[in-house]
Structures are given as C-alpha cells and as structure tokens.
Design a protein around this motif. Structure first.
Motif, mmCIF file in Angstrom:
data_model
loop_
_atom_site.group_PDB
_atom_site.id
_atom_site.type_symbol
_atom_site.label_atom_id
_atom_site.label_comp_id
_atom_site.label_asym_id
_atom_site.label_seq_id
_atom_site.Cartn_x
_atom_site.Cartn_y
_atom_site.Cartn_z
ATOM 1 N N ALA A 88 0.879 -1.183 0.083
ATOM 2 C CA ALA A 88 -0.275 -0.046 -0.037
ATOM 3 C C ALA A 88 1.434 0.950 0.216
ATOM 4 O O ALA A 88 0.172 2.074 -0.741
ATOM 5 N N LEU A 89 1.932 1.287 1.135
ATOM 6 C CA LEU A 89 3.100 2.406 1.168
ATOM 7 C C LEU A 89 3.284 2.806 -0.393
ATOM 8 O O LEU A 89 3.539 3.562 -1.257
ATOM 9 N N ALA A 90 3.890 2.180 -1.250
ATOM 10 C CA ALA A 90 4.396 1.083 -1.960
ATOM 11 C C ALA A 90 3.688 2.544 -3.551
ATOM 12 O O ALA A 90 3.798 3.103 -4.191
ATOM 13 N N SER A 91 2.894 1.474 -3.624
ATOM 14 C CA SER A 91 1.662 1.672 -4.188
ATOM 15 C C SER A 91 1.426 3.575 -4.194
ATOM 16 O O SER A 91 1.162 3.877 -5.017
ATOM 17 N N THR A 92 1.059 3.731 -3.251
ATOM 18 C CA THR A 92 0.589 4.881 -3.082
ATOM 19 C C THR A 92 1.787 6.579 -3.540
ATOM 20 O O THR A 92 1.019 7.503 -3.849
ATOM 21 N N ALA A 93 2.720 5.523 -2.842
ATOM 22 C CA ALA A 93 3.844 6.681 -3.382
ATOM 23 C C ALA A 93 4.123 7.111 -4.416
ATOM 24 O O ALA A 93 3.878 8.117 -5.444
ATOM 25 N N LEU A 94 3.573 5.790 -4.926
ATOM 26 C CA LEU A 94 4.467 5.249 -6.933
ATOM 27 C C LEU A 94 2.728 7.003 -7.806
ATOM 28 O O LEU A 94 3.610 6.952 -8.439
ATOM 29 N N SER A 95 1.797 5.942 -6.976
ATOM 30 C CA SER A 95 0.100 7.065 -7.024
ATOM 31 C C SER A 95 1.218 8.335 -7.525
ATOM 32 O O SER A 95 0.207 9.443 -8.552
ATOM 33 N N LEU A 96 1.189 9.319 -5.982
ATOM 34 C CA LEU A 96 0.765 10.245 -6.423
ATOM 35 C C LEU A 96 2.158 10.903 -7.459
ATOM 36 O O LEU A 96 1.751 11.448 -7.425
ATOM 37 N N LEU A 97 3.408 10.308 -7.030
ATOM 38 C CA LEU A 97 4.356 10.959 -8.235
ATOM 39 C C LEU A 97 3.885 11.092 -9.778
ATOM 40 O O LEU A 97 4.089 12.021 -10.344
ATOM 41 N N VAL A 98 3.577 9.814 -10.521
ATOM 42 C CA VAL A 98 3.332 9.804 -11.074
ATOM 43 C C VAL A 98 1.760 10.877 -11.639
ATOM 44 O O VAL A 98 1.688 11.696 -12.647
ATOM 45 N N SER A 99 0.734 10.255 -10.962
ATOM 46 C CA SER A 99 -0.543 11.575 -11.206
ATOM 47 C C SER A 99 0.062 12.767 -10.424
ATOM 48 O O SER A 99 -1.047 13.631 -11.286
ATOM 49 N N ALA A 100 0.609 13.489 -9.944
ATOM 50 C CA ALA A 100 0.693 14.607 -10.141
ATOM 51 C C ALA A 100 1.526 15.104 -11.328
ATOM 52 O O ALA A 100 1.123 16.797 -11.347
ATOM 53 N N MET A 101 2.356 14.373 -11.802
ATOM 54 C CA MET A 101 2.652 14.808 -13.222
ATOM 55 C C MET A 101 1.962 15.385 -14.268
ATOM 56 O O MET A 101 1.811 16.061 -14.745
#
Length: 287
Positions: A88-101
C-alpha cells in the motif's frame, strides 16, 4: 368545494422538518456506517458458545481477548499486515508521483487534447477489475513478477491513477499561475515549481489522493489472491479469508482479525481527517 388541510401549528409536526430532520438523517447515516464495525468488535470479544447462543446475545457476558491471540497464532497475521503495508505504501507513493505530474500537465500546459485526456482518464476507471484480471496476470507472469511485491504495486498504481489525477487536477487549477511564474523567473525549473510551489499549496488534495490510494490498495482482494499465491506474500484480505476451514467458520477469530486490519485505516483517517474532508470539499467546489 374541498378545503385544503393546513395545520402549521399542529403539535409534533415541527420535528419532521428543519434541524430535527437533519439530525435524524445524520443519525441514520452514522448508525449505518458504524453498526457493522461495532458488531464485528462485539463478535471478536465473544466466545464461540456465546456467538451461537439462542436467543441472540448482543453483548458478551465476559469480554475475552483470546480470539485476538488466536488470530495471530492460527495464521501469520503479522506477516500479512507487513505485506499489506509495504504494498500500500509503495503503490501510494508511486501513484502520487505519476498522478501529480499528469495532473500538472493537464492543469497547466496548453494541451490540445486536454479534455479528451480527462475523458479517457475517467473512462479508464469504469472497467470492472475482473475484466482486467487475465491480462494483468498474463503480463505479470511473462515478466516473472508473480509472488512479488511488484506484482501488486504496479497494478495498484495504475488502478489508482485516475482518481488521484482527477483530485489533483482540481487543486492545481485553483493555484494562481503567478506563483509558478515568479519561481521560474527566479531560476526554478517547471518541475521545481511543481515540487516546491504547487504540491505544498495543494497539500489537502495530495493527502486526499494519498488516503484514497492507500485504502484501495489495503482493501484489494482479487489481484492479491490471484497474483501472489505464495504464503509469504499474502496480504491481509487474502490472509483473513484463510481462517475459515472446510466445515468450520470461526467467526470470533475472523472478527478479531478484521478489527486488527481495520485499526490502521481508522488511525490513518483519524490523523488526517481534517485534511481529507477539507480536500474532498475544496476539490468538489473548485473543480
């Protein structure tokens, strides 16, 4: 000629409208939301004999924590919690990184097909997960990623991107462009402006998107069951499903495991409640 019945001063009629009616509606919503969790909690504190007693017994005669101890001894619940937290932590961090851009590009850049991109993002979130299971499984198998954290992190990231992107777009659009222009005049790159100016100002939206992504990854069952068959890689939802036997359903033990799985989500929501509620409200108003 019929007369219209109009009794505005009738005793007892006032509670059906105004604040009283809103309180009743709010009470029903709260009861509907909390009763299942309360029932699970009470079940986790009962013995097996009290659970099957007739007539139905709502509260246990004597509180017991034996079910919680058994939940950790019958299955490696601690390992399942660690696996769920890592994914959950890894997917959340990656989701925020990609979705922010992605959200920044849609909100700030003069893209010709911006509205079409938003439509595609919304449409991509409407596919039932079961229809995506086979292609996701075949992709992970061909890449040799089955029974790894990556097998869940990558699909969860893709599944969370639409909602995270839509939440962040509404917040990024509400931030004045002059702030970014001033930062870039001072020598900051566009990526630097995103990280240093836009993301901090859109913190409520970032927290909202992060909580939604984390909860979705924590609760997901179908992919976790299909992609990680190894006992060492099981997450909490899959692990809890294994407590039942072929002919037995230890509901008190299962309820104890469910309470343990709910606690991290409850703590997370309690800690960031104001930011999440504010993010959902502001995003709805500004979007």
């Amino acid at each position: 000629m019929s007369a219209t019945l109009h009794t505005p001063g009738m005793p007892g009629a006032g509670w059906l409208s105004g604040p009283a009616l809103r309180w009743v509606a709010a009470g029903l919503v709260v009861f509907n939301g909390f009763f299942p969790a309360l029932w699970i909690l009470l079940t986790s504190l009962k013995s097996e004999a009290e659970l099957v007693r007739k007539p139905l017994q709502y509260f246990p005669d004597k509180l017991t924590l034996a079910n919680y101890l058994q939940a950790f001894t019958d299955q490696p619940l601690g390992l399942y919690l660690a696996n769920s937290a890592a994914v959950a932590l890894a997917s959340t961090a990656l989701s925020l990184l990609v979705s922010a851009m992605a959200a920044y590009a849609i909100a700030r850049l003069n893209l010709r097909w911006r509205q079409t991109a938003l439509t595609c993002i919304v449409a991509s979130s409407m596919f039932p997960l079961v229809t995506l299971l086979v292609p996701i499984f075949e992709t992970m198998r061909s890449l040799g990623l089955l029974n790894t954290y990556t097998a869940l992190v990558l699909p969860y990231t893709v599944l969370n991107l639409p909602v995270c992107t839509l939440v962040l777009v509404s917040f990024f659009q509400s931030i004045p462009r002059d702030l970014e222009n001033a930062a870039m005049i001072d020598g900051c790159t566009r990526l630097g402006a995103l990280v240093r100016i836009v993301v901090p100002l859109a913190a409520p939206g970032v927290f909202t998107a992060g909580i939604l992504a984390f909860v979705n990854a924590w609760d997901e069952f179908l992919l976790a069951l299909s992609l990680n068959a190894s006992a060492q890689m099981r997450t909490v939802p899959v692990g809890i499903a294994l407590y039942q036997g072929e002919y037995s359903f230890p509901w008190p033990v299962i309820s104890a495991a469910l309470i343990v799985a709910i606690v991290p989500m409850a703590v997370l929501i309690a800690l960031f409640q104001e930011r999440v509620v504010g993010g959902l409200t502001q995003g709805g108003l500004k979007g």
